[in-house]
Design a protein around this motif. Sequence first.
Motif, PDB file in Angstrom:
ATOM      1  N   GLU A  99     -26.370  -7.425   8.421  1.00 30.05           N
ATOM      2  CA  GLU A  99     -27.382  -6.388   8.154  1.00 30.05           C
ATOM      3  C   GLU A  99     -28.369  -7.512   7.559  1.00 30.05           C
ATOM      4  O   GLU A  99     -29.936  -6.898   7.846  1.00 30.05           O
ATOM      5  CB  GLU A  99     -26.905  -5.448   7.234  1.00 30.05           C
ATOM      6  CG  GLU A  99     -25.927  -4.352   7.650  1.00 30.05           C
ATOM      7  CD  GLU A  99     -24.427  -4.932   7.751  1.00 30.05           C
ATOM      8  OE1 GLU A  99     -24.285  -6.289   7.426  1.00 30.05           O
ATOM      9  OE2 GLU A  99     -23.560  -4.136   8.019  1.00 30.05           O
ATOM     10  N   ILE A 100     -28.374  -8.157   6.693  1.00 27.26           N
ATOM     11  CA  ILE A 100     -29.017  -8.915   5.958  1.00 27.26           C
ATOM     12  C   ILE A 100     -30.060  -9.880   6.923  1.00 27.26           C
ATOM     13  O   ILE A 100     -31.292  -9.885   6.973  1.00 27.26           O
ATOM     14  CB  ILE A 100     -28.820  -9.652   4.471  1.00 27.26           C
ATOM     15  CG1 ILE A 100     -28.395  -8.823   3.824  1.00 27.26           C
ATOM     16  CG2 ILE A 100     -29.808 -10.717   4.140  1.00 27.26           C
ATOM     17  CD1 ILE A 100     -27.524  -9.525   2.232  1.00 27.26           C
ATOM     18  N   ARG A 101     -29.319 -10.612   7.753  1.00 21.91           N
ATOM     19  CA  ARG A 101     -29.811 -11.502   8.609  1.00 21.91           C
ATOM     20  C   ARG A 101     -30.918 -10.649   9.678  1.00 21.91           C
ATOM     21  O   ARG A 101     -31.845 -11.256   9.992  1.00 21.91           O
ATOM     22  CB  ARG A 101     -28.581 -12.196   9.487  1.00 21.91           C
ATOM     23  CG  ARG A 101     -29.490 -13.462  10.243  1.00 21.91           C
ATOM     24  CD  ARG A 101     -28.320 -14.132  10.574  1.00 21.91           C
ATOM     25  NE  ARG A 101     -28.887 -15.451  11.289  1.00 21.91           N
ATOM     26  CZ  ARG A 101     -28.454 -16.449  11.600  1.00 21.91           C
ATOM     27  NH1 ARG A 101     -27.234 -16.954  10.838  1.00 21.91           N
ATOM     28  NH2 ARG A 101     -29.073 -17.383  12.299  1.00 21.91           N
ATOM     29  N   SER A 102     -30.307  -9.366  10.118  1.00 25.96           N
ATOM     30  CA  SER A 102     -30.987  -8.898  11.052  1.00 25.96           C
ATOM     31  C   SER A 102     -32.452  -8.388  10.370  1.00 25.96           C
ATOM     32  O   SER A 102     -33.340  -8.589  11.175  1.00 25.96           O
ATOM     33  CB  SER A 102     -30.154  -7.454  11.644  1.00 25.96           C
ATOM     34  OG  SER A 102     -30.779  -6.645  12.265  1.00 25.96           O
ATOM     35  N   PHE A 103     -32.379  -7.990   9.445  1.00 28.48           N
ATOM     36  CA  PHE A 103     -33.482  -7.289   8.667  1.00 28.48           C
ATOM     37  C   PHE A 103     -34.467  -8.533   8.536  1.00 28.48           C
ATOM     38  O   PHE A 103     -35.876  -8.508   8.954  1.00 28.48           O
ATOM     39  CB  PHE A 103     -33.375  -6.586   7.174  1.00 28.48           C
ATOM     40  CG  PHE A 103     -34.414  -6.403   6.664  1.00 28.48           C
ATOM     41  CD1 PHE A 103     -34.927  -5.100   6.776  1.00 28.48           C
ATOM     42  CD2 PHE A 103     -35.008  -7.112   5.471  1.00 28.48           C
ATOM     43  CE1 PHE A 103     -36.141  -4.727   6.012  1.00 28.48           C
ATOM     44  CE2 PHE A 103     -36.099  -6.569   4.678  1.00 28.48           C
ATOM     45  CZ  PHE A 103     -36.875  -5.318   5.237  1.00 28.48           C
ATOM     46  N   ILE A 104     -34.044  -9.533   8.104  1.00 29.41           N
ATOM     47  CA  ILE A 104     -34.906 -10.880   7.927  1.00 29.41           C
ATOM     48  C   ILE A 104     -35.601 -11.197   9.102  1.00 29.41           C
ATOM     49  O   ILE A 104     -36.800 -11.614   9.254  1.00 29.41           O
ATOM     50  CB  ILE A 104     -34.282 -12.030   7.053  1.00 29.41           C
ATOM     51  CG1 ILE A 104     -34.204 -11.509   5.665  1.00 29.41           C
ATOM     52  CG2 ILE A 104     -35.038 -13.175   7.106  1.00 29.41           C
ATOM     53  CD1 ILE A 104     -33.325 -12.197   4.558  1.00 29.41           C
ATOM     54  N   GLU A 105     -34.797 -11.359   9.935  1.00 28.75           N
ATOM     55  CA  GLU A 105     -35.340 -11.809  11.279  1.00 28.75           C
ATOM     56  C   GLU A 105     -35.902 -11.102  12.139  1.00 28.75           C
ATOM     57  O   GLU A 105     -37.080 -11.280  12.686  1.00 28.75           O
ATOM     58  CB  GLU A 105     -34.044 -12.539  12.232  1.00 28.75           C
ATOM     59  CG  GLU A 105     -33.446 -13.743  11.754  1.00 28.75           C
ATOM     60  CD  GLU A 105     -32.121 -14.185  12.768  1.00 28.75           C
ATOM     61  OE1 GLU A 105     -31.612 -13.602  13.512  1.00 28.75           O
ATOM     62  OE2 GLU A 105     -31.916 -15.468  12.276  1.00 28.75           O
ATOM     63  N   THR A 106     -35.818  -9.486  12.085  1.00 25.68           N
ATOM     64  CA  THR A 106     -36.493  -8.848  12.777  1.00 25.68           C
ATOM     65  C   THR A 106     -38.045  -8.611  12.060  1.00 25.68           C
ATOM     66  O   THR A 106     -38.956  -8.678  12.869  1.00 25.68           O
ATOM     67  CB  THR A 106     -35.888  -7.383  12.580  1.00 25.68           C
ATOM     68  OG1 THR A 106     -34.450  -7.489  13.165  1.00 25.68           O
ATOM     69  CG2 THR A 106     -36.763  -6.379  13.589  1.00 25.68           C
TER      70      THR A 106
END
Length: 565
Positions: free
Chosen positions: A233-240
């Motif tokens: 969830e964190i990685r997806s938010f940061i990358e998006t």
Amino acid sequence: MNGQSNGQTMTDGFHLVLDALKLNGVENLYGVAGIPITDLLRLAQAEGFRYIGFRHEQSAANAAAIAGFITGKPAVCMTVSAPGFLNGLVGLANATTNCFPMVLISGSSDRNIVDLEQGDYEEMDQLAAARPYAKAAYRVNRPQDIGLGVARAIRAAVSGRPGGVYLDLTAEVLGSVLDVETARKSLIKVVDPAPPQPPAAESVSRALELLASAQRPLVLLGKGAAYAQADDEIRSFIETTGIPFLPMSMAKGLLPDNHPQSAAAARSFAIGNADVVLVAGARLNWLLSHGKAPLWSEQTKLIQVDISPTEIDSNRAIAAPVVADIKSAFAAFNAALTPGQVKPSESWINDIATRKQTNVEKMAKRLNSDTTPMNFSNALRAVRDAIAGTPDVYIVNEGANTLDFGRNIIDMSLPRHRLDSGTWGVMGIGMGYAIGAAVESGKPVVALEGDSAFGFSGMEIETICRYNLPVVTVIFNNNGIYRGDKPGSAPSPTGFLNDARYDKIIEAFGGKGYHVADTKSLQNAVAEALASGKPALINAVIDPTAGTESGHIQSLNPKSALVTA
Ligand code: ADP
Ligand code: TPW
Ligand code: MG
């Protein structure tokens, strides 16, 4: 229920404690034996628990604490009464301070005698002593309450903001008998001990609107974000969103340190110049300069995601609090985010990239220059190169210079793999954390230890050898706390014996010792020791003048008003 299986109609406190722990999924126990828990530990082994016996309770408790951080489940440390309990209490307090879940179970002496202060063997009011340093503290006074006591301890440790829980078991309760039917009914399997705590919808939109207004946003990840196991969830938010991120030391690896969006090499620039910072699972304590100048700008607006409501506004105003568990919070951010809603400006991304490059180049010069003797930079480069092919290695790190240089030089690529001195900046976690990590994960561990830091838990080298754990301990031996004394001078408050051979310690226990004085030998030793999968200790000779007082936190030393020089 143990009593039932062999046709008995009665059971006792010893069996019930283990039945309750087993029912709740506890498999490993960490501790030190003695009255009144020796038979409890023997029985635990017989019943299939993995028991790790330590040389000092502080390390046993530290092992349980780090097991909780790595797995998200509270691990159990068992100690004897009074002094054993107090030794374990240091680890329990450290766990609570770091928000790691664990349960310390100590046997205690006869209540009738303790409460009238009649002088029992190892007499102490342990419950009262534990309470100020634990998230919760309970005592079981009747065998039929053991199941309930264990259930409460587990739930208290792991729900909400995690912490250390003390459970006091009197010798009398351990020895008491109970009929198996009553005993069976008394056990509780804890259902959903750490339930999701999703954020209020308004708090999510408030946070996203603030982020959408930002030109220079930054995400700051703390060890609470690592603990939350919300990696995707964190990685997806940061990358998006494309927002640059900064990890606190134990959040390193949540996204890999070599991720293009990492602003770690431009830390103070990024914090000082961001217009909106999203802080997730990190407290604005001393490690973040309390959110104040000169590191922080007063103009910066903050979003804070934390499970503990009273963390908000604790050090400075939080414009957009999101009180929730981090996995739910980031899932909600991702769900509510519209394409292009949050967009860091190009100049912000470029400015951070430029800073990063300048700092990385500066650092590379120090890292790559070989010196005799070694300094912290080139010795850590040798370690870094030796472990480069083993990304699943756990890194334990404590000391002053050894810690501060280690944090910056050793990159992490997996979450929850860097374990260090944490919120207190405490010395003494080293061997306990290394053993806990090795036992829980079955993976190799490299412990990067200042020579002083190592001394606080060094006798656990025997524990590591006894269980043949894949732990490689590297001692950064600069002859002292921060620095060594000049040869021939009387020992100063910070100086140790010159040229001590820590590698000989592990040889006494059948482990492999290395004594190295140059980077090539250090790199080879770490690589060989890691490949062996066996206990090893490397004594790395470091220039005794290379360190600075208190590492990077020299400014925290109070200064005498009378000394002018
Ligand atoms: P660091 O030292 O890395 O800055 P801290 O230990 O100061 O991190 O902060 C950890 C924070 O994370 C604590 O305030 C704690 O309440 C919070 N926390 C722990 N677990 C969770 C979780 N699952 N969800 C949200 N916040 C959490
Ligand atoms: C329980 C005070 C902070 S750092 C440190 C001490 C004693 C040791 C630094 O020396 P080391 O590292 O480990 O050799 P290096 O590389 O700088 O030489 N007692 C406790 N915790 C703390 N933090 C201290 C004392 C301290
Ligand atoms: Mg030292």
